[in-house]
Design a protein around this motif. Structure first.
Motif, PDB file in Angstrom:
ATOM      1  N   LEU A  85      -5.284  42.642  26.140  1.00 45.75           N
ATOM      2  CA  LEU A  85      -3.726  42.844  26.096  1.00 45.75           C
ATOM      3  C   LEU A  85      -3.150  42.260  24.970  1.00 45.75           C
ATOM      4  N   GLN A  86      -3.459  40.800  24.765  1.00 47.32           N
ATOM      5  CA  GLN A  86      -2.712  40.220  23.823  1.00 47.32           C
ATOM      6  C   GLN A  86      -3.115  40.876  22.217  1.00 47.32           C
ATOM      7  N   SER A  87      -4.152  41.314  22.145  1.00 51.65           N
ATOM      8  CA  SER A  87      -4.684  41.716  20.773  1.00 51.65           C
ATOM      9  C   SER A  87      -3.975  43.279  20.539  1.00 51.65           C
ATOM     10  N   PHE A  88      -3.671  43.923  21.815  1.00 51.24           N
ATOM     11  CA  PHE A  88      -3.363  45.245  21.694  1.00 51.24           C
ATOM     12  C   PHE A  88      -1.844  45.168  21.046  1.00 51.24           C
ATOM     13  N   TRP A  89      -1.055  44.256  22.126  1.00 52.11           N
ATOM     14  CA  TRP A  89       0.521  44.228  21.649  1.00 52.11           C
ATOM     15  C   TRP A  89       0.797  43.352  20.381  1.00 52.11           C
ATOM     16  N   ASN A  90      -0.091  42.485  19.871  1.00 57.79           N
ATOM     17  CA  ASN A  90       0.067  41.753  18.690  1.00 57.79           C
ATOM     18  C   ASN A  90      -0.051  42.720  17.594  1.00 57.79           C
ATOM     19  N   SER A  91      -0.907  43.902  17.875  1.00 59.45           N
ATOM     20  CA  SER A  91      -0.908  44.839  16.537  1.00 59.45           C
ATOM     21  C   SER A  91      -0.095  46.064  16.683  1.00 59.45           C
ATOM     22  N   PHE A  92       0.748  46.393  17.976  1.00 63.71           N
ATOM     23  CA  PHE A  92       1.382  47.326  18.195  1.00 63.71           C
ATOM     24  C   PHE A  92       2.431  47.686  16.996  1.00 63.71           C
ATOM     25  N   THR A  93       2.534  48.884  16.750  1.00 58.69           N
ATOM     26  CA  THR A  93       3.509  49.416  15.998  1.00 58.69           C
ATOM     27  C   THR A  93       3.776  50.734  16.603  1.00 58.69           C
ATOM     28  N   THR A  94       5.209  51.513  16.234  1.00 54.43           N
ATOM     29  CA  THR A  94       5.324  53.019  16.673  1.00 54.43           C
ATOM     30  C   THR A  94       4.054  53.908  16.423  1.00 54.43           C
ATOM     31  N   SER A  95       3.379  53.507  15.358  1.00 54.05           N
ATOM     32  CA  SER A  95       2.362  54.394  14.937  1.00 54.05           C
ATOM     33  C   SER A  95       1.088  54.346  16.050  1.00 54.05           C
ATOM     34  N   THR A  96       0.973  53.305  16.736  1.00 49.27           N
ATOM     35  CA  THR A  96       0.094  53.122  17.870  1.00 49.27           C
ATOM     36  C   THR A  96       0.420  54.259  18.774  1.00 49.27           C
ATOM     37  N   LEU A  97       1.556  54.731  19.039  1.00 52.58           N
ATOM     38  CA  LEU A  97       1.957  55.848  20.137  1.00 52.58           C
ATOM     39  C   LEU A  97       2.549  57.130  19.225  1.00 52.58           C
ATOM     40  N   TYR A  98       3.015  57.066  18.294  1.00 50.44           N
ATOM     41  CA  TYR A  98       3.763  58.546  17.763  1.00 50.44           C
ATOM     42  C   TYR A  98       3.895  58.568  16.212  1.00 50.44           C
ATOM     43  N   SER A  99       3.977  59.507  15.666  1.00 53.18           N
ATOM     44  CA  SER A  99       4.680  59.862  14.193  1.00 53.18           C
ATOM     45  C   SER A  99       5.667  60.752  14.357  1.00 53.18           C
ATOM     46  N   ASP A 100       6.331  61.127  13.355  1.00 54.35           N
ATOM     47  CA  ASP A 100       7.314  62.012  13.219  1.00 54.35           C
ATOM     48  C   ASP A 100       6.545  63.435  13.101  1.00 54.35           C
ATOM     49  N   TRP A 101       6.971  64.565  13.608  1.00 50.63           N
ATOM     50  CA  TRP A 101       6.702  65.823  13.453  1.00 50.63           C
ATOM     51  C   TRP A 101       7.038  65.914  11.811  1.00 50.63           C
ATOM     52  N   ILE A 102       6.184  67.076  11.136  1.00 50.41           N
ATOM     53  CA  ILE A 102       6.593  67.578   9.751  1.00 50.41           C
ATOM     54  C   ILE A 102       8.037  68.351  10.168  1.00 50.41           C
ATOM     55  N   GLY A 103       8.816  67.985   9.190  1.00 51.69           N
ATOM     56  CA  GLY A 103      10.214  68.356   9.601  1.00 51.69           C
ATOM     57  C   GLY A 103      11.067  67.644  10.584  1.00 51.69           C
ATOM     58  N   GLY A 104      10.561  66.531  11.068  1.00 50.68           N
ATOM     59  CA  GLY A 104      11.201  65.381  11.924  1.00 50.68           C
ATOM     60  C   GLY A 104      11.898  66.052  13.151  1.00 50.68           C
ATOM     61  N   LEU A 105      12.775  65.160  13.380  1.00 48.99           N
ATOM     62  CA  LEU A 105      13.325  65.543  14.779  1.00 48.99           C
ATOM     63  C   LEU A 105      13.898  66.891  15.085  1.00 48.99           C
ATOM     64  N   VAL A 106      14.237  67.784  14.065  1.00 49.24           N
ATOM     65  CA  VAL A 106      14.675  68.799  14.371  1.00 49.24           C
ATOM     66  C   VAL A 106      13.462  69.860  14.739  1.00 49.24           C
ATOM     67  N   THR A 107      12.430  69.513  14.177  1.00 52.56           N
ATOM     68  CA  THR A 107      11.035  70.282  14.549  1.00 52.56           C
ATOM     69  C   THR A 107      10.758  70.065  16.019  1.00 52.56           C
ATOM     70  N   GLY A 108      10.912  68.650  16.347  1.00 48.42           N
ATOM     71  CA  GLY A 108      10.593  68.360  17.854  1.00 48.42           C
ATOM     72  C   GLY A 108      11.642  69.026  18.879  1.00 48.42           C
ATOM     73  N   LEU A 109      12.929  68.876  18.264  1.00 41.56           N
ATOM     74  CA  LEU A 109      13.912  69.615  18.921  1.00 41.56           C
ATOM     75  C   LEU A 109      13.947  71.058  19.328  1.00 41.56           C
ATOM     76  N   LEU A 110      13.431  71.803  18.279  1.00 45.75           N
ATOM     77  CA  LEU A 110      13.378  73.090  18.170  1.00 45.75           C
ATOM     78  C   LEU A 110      11.888  73.774  18.445  1.00 45.75           C
ATOM     79  N   TYR A 111      11.013  73.044  18.102  1.00 45.04           N
ATOM     80  CA  TYR A 111       9.856  73.941  18.089  1.00 45.04           C
ATOM     81  C   TYR A 111       8.670  72.992  18.837  1.00 45.04           C
ATOM     82  N   GLU A 112       8.889  71.887  19.490  1.00 47.27           N
ATOM     83  CA  GLU A 112       7.775  71.347  20.132  1.00 47.27           C
ATOM     84  C   GLU A 112       8.457  70.904  21.434  1.00 47.27           C
ATOM     85  N   SER A 113       7.631  70.333  22.416  1.00 49.34           N
ATOM     86  CA  SER A 113       8.126  69.901  23.853  1.00 49.34           C
ATOM     87  C   SER A 113       8.835  68.748  23.776  1.00 49.34           C
ATOM     88  N   GLY A 114       8.718  67.970  22.617  1.00 48.17           N
ATOM     89  CA  GLY A 114       9.142  66.491  22.830  1.00 48.17           C
ATOM     90  C   GLY A 114       9.478  66.262  21.055  1.00 48.17           C
TER      91      GLY A 114
END
Ligand SMILES: *[C@@H]1O[C@H](CO)[C@@H](O)[C@H](O)[C@H]1NC(C)=O
Ligand SMILES: *[C@@H]1O[C@H](CO)[C@@H](O)[C@H](O)[C@H]1NC(C)=O
Ligand SMILES: *[C@@H]1O[C@H](CO)[C@@H](O)[C@H](O)[C@H]1NC(C)=O
Length: 315
Positions: A85-114
């Protein structure tokens, strides 16, 4: 009669029928994964011998990822689970969970479900997975967007691969993260139904052959009983969404705990750990600095330790 006894023996061979069903229930609905992990690690490394040898672990939302880490280690390897648990959260960044869509938030909003692309989360969950099976009974909760129903995955009921899909869906906070397709379901986090799953944990103990008065529950959650007030005037959409989940999680947590006390009066709800102080909020989901993650972890540890010490002192 004999069939039942043989069944119980078979189950006890798998999970150890040691007189008590020890449950760890980890909540979701907030971004406080590092707080939860700090609290869990304090439980795993500071409770008297045997008391953190959880038989049953349930998780919802980001709590499903913490839960899967604990359930990947067999009883007796609590220190190893805490270290992971400690090593996982020690090295945690947003890229552990997600990245931007190509086209960013607009793509997410209009073309994807998140709003963000969570292929990274899928890889992370796979890399955390045990090689053959979970070592403790693990259950994670999701919400099906089609029926509105709660969908619960448990490690004795489905394959390892399907469990990983369940964890992925459980940690997918709606709107922010895309839905996960599974069978005929379209799944997102279960936190919109129940921010913490006590009921299925109790049912798991029953299915493992325990009585109600043999069940001991430790709950860990990322929102306090006193929801910290925030200055929401300057909030942007993403922050409003995360704040909404936090408020919802807080209400739902209270409801679930009260229902559990009412429905199962003999169950020992020994520890309920939640943040006693406000913690920093972020502009983007889970976008904490290393210092903020360390602060969450430390508060989790401190809150759990204080509860353990006062409980042991009064026992
Ligand atoms: C676990 O899954 C199996 C198979 O779906 C099911 O029969 C059982 O009731 C589940 N247990 C709990 C506690 O949800
Ligand atoms: C919660 O807030 C109430 C009123 O502000 C206060 O009396 C109580 O002590 C607080 N509880 C905790 C656990 O902080
Ligand atoms: C929390 O946020 C405040 C204001 O942005 C900042 O000054 C502080 O350093 C942050 N806390 C940590 C632990 O980084």
């Amino acid at each position: 009669m004999w069939r039942r006894i043989i069944l119980l023996l078979a189950i006890s061979g798998a999970y150890g029928l040691n007189g008590q069903c020890r449950v760890l229930a980890v909540a979701g609905g907030t971004e406080r994964g590092a707080y939860e992990a700090g609290a869990i690690s304090a439980l795993l490394t500071n409770l008297p011998a045997g008391q953190a040898e959880y038989d049953v672990v349930t998780g919802v939302g980001i709590g499903a990822i913490n839960a899967m880490i604990v359930a990947s280690y067999p009883q007796g390897q609590e220190a190893q689970a805490a270290a992971k648990l400690q090593s996982f959260w020690n090295s945690f960044t947003t890229s552990t969970l997600y990245s931007d869509w190509i086209g960013g938030l607009v793509t997410g909003l209009l073309y994807e479900s998140g709003l963000f692309d969570t292929s990274a989360m899928k890889k992370t969950i796979k890399s955390l997975a045990p090689s053959t099976k979970f070592q403790r009974w693990l259950g994670v909760g999701c919400t099906d967007l089609l029926s509105g129903g709660y969908v619960f995955f448990n490690s004795t009921g489905v394959t390892l691969a399907n469990m990983l899909t369940g964890i992925y869906a459980s940690a997918s906070d709606p709107v922010i993260f895309p839905l996960v397709k599974y069978s005929s379901y379209q799944l997102v986090s279960g936190a919109t139904k129940f921010s913490i799953d006590i009921l299925d944990a109790v049912n798991a103990c029953f299915q493992l052959g325990y009585q109600e008065n043999q069940i001991i529950i430790h709950s860990v959650l990322g929102a306090g009983r006193n929801l910290s007030t925030v200055d929401a005037m300057n909030y942007k959409t993403l922050q409003v969404t995360m704040r909404f989940f936090e408020i919802f999680a807080y209400d739902s947590f209270l409801r679930v705990l009260e229902n559990a006390k009412h429905d199962f009066p003999q169950v020992n709800m020994q520890y309920s750990i939640f943040p006693t102080h406000g913690l920093n909020h972020t502009l983007y989901p889970y976008d904490f600095t290393p210092a903020e993650l360390a602060q969450e972890w430390q508060l989790g540890q401190a809150d759990a330790l204080r509860l353990i010490q006062t409980t042991l002192a009064t026992e």
